[in-house]
Design an enzyme around this catalytic site. Structure first.
Site, PDB file in Angstrom:
ATOM      1  N   CYS A 127       0.866  -1.165   0.000  1.00 44.91           N
ATOM      2  CA  CYS A 127       0.000   0.000   0.000  1.00 44.91           C
ATOM      3  C   CYS A 127       0.915   1.231   0.000  1.00 44.91           C
ATOM      4  CB  CYS A 127      -0.898  -0.024   1.233  1.00 44.91           C
ATOM      5  SG  CYS A 127      -2.373   0.948   1.012  1.00 44.91           S
ATOM      6  N   CYS A 174      -4.731   0.941  -4.086  1.00 42.79           N
ATOM      7  CA  CYS A 174      -4.286   2.325  -3.941  1.00 42.79           C
ATOM      8  C   CYS A 174      -3.403   2.764  -5.099  1.00 42.79           C
ATOM      9  CB  CYS A 174      -3.593   2.520  -2.599  1.00 42.79           C
ATOM     10  SG  CYS A 174      -2.571   1.157  -2.070  1.00 42.79           S
ATOM     11  N   CYS A 223       3.868  -2.815  -8.338  1.00 41.81           N
ATOM     12  CA  CYS A 223       5.011  -3.623  -7.908  1.00 41.81           C
ATOM     13  C   CYS A 223       5.847  -3.919  -9.133  1.00 41.81           C
ATOM     14  CB  CYS A 223       4.535  -4.963  -7.350  1.00 41.81           C
ATOM     15  SG  CYS A 223       3.840  -4.898  -5.722  1.00 41.81           S
TER      16      CYS A 223
END
Length: 137
Positions: A11, A85, A89
């Site tokens: 997050c 959010c 990655c």
């Protein structure tokens, strides 16, 4: 995936949703899963209302601290879960990526965080059933 799968929750601030998810997974799966959490722009502390909401269900996350997302954390994880959010990655072949659409608890009181906490628990229970079900004797 190895005998002991590893999960990374990501997050932005690593102060609310990802901390609660990591705590639920640790609490519910025990040592069957390796758990990590991180943020792309970590906060200075875990959200106090998230700490309070988790304490209500007997899980203490007060000693946790937000951590920075690293390429190594992604490489070392079998499953990478972003928390709705917009975080990204690094993508590596063979990893399983999920995005859980969850309301942001930042700036909200414990009353608003309880439903988020409970939704995360449900998602984590489904994840455990998929990656680390209890072995029957």
């Amino acid at each position: 995936m190895s005998d002991k799968p590893s999960v990374l929750f990501v997050c932005v601030h690593n102060a609310g949703r990802s901390q609660m998810a990591a705590a639920w997974l640790t609490h519910l799966a025990g040592d069957r899963v390796e758990v990590r959490s991180a943020g792309s722009n970590p906060g200075t502390a875990v959200n106090p209302a998230a700490v309070e909401a988790m304490a209500e269900v007997g899980i203490d996350i007060s000693a946790e601290t937000p951590k920075i997302l690293t390429v190594d954390a992604v490489k070392e994880s079998d499953v990478c879960i972003t928390m709705g959010c917009g975080d990204t990655c690094p993508v590596f072949p063979g990893k399983h990526y999920l995005d859980w659409k969850l309301e942001d608890p930042a700036g909200q009181g414990v009353e608003a965080i309880r439903p988020i906490r409970d939704e995360i628990k449900t998602l984590v229970e489904g994840l455990i059933a998929e990656i680390a079900p209890e072995k029957k004797p």
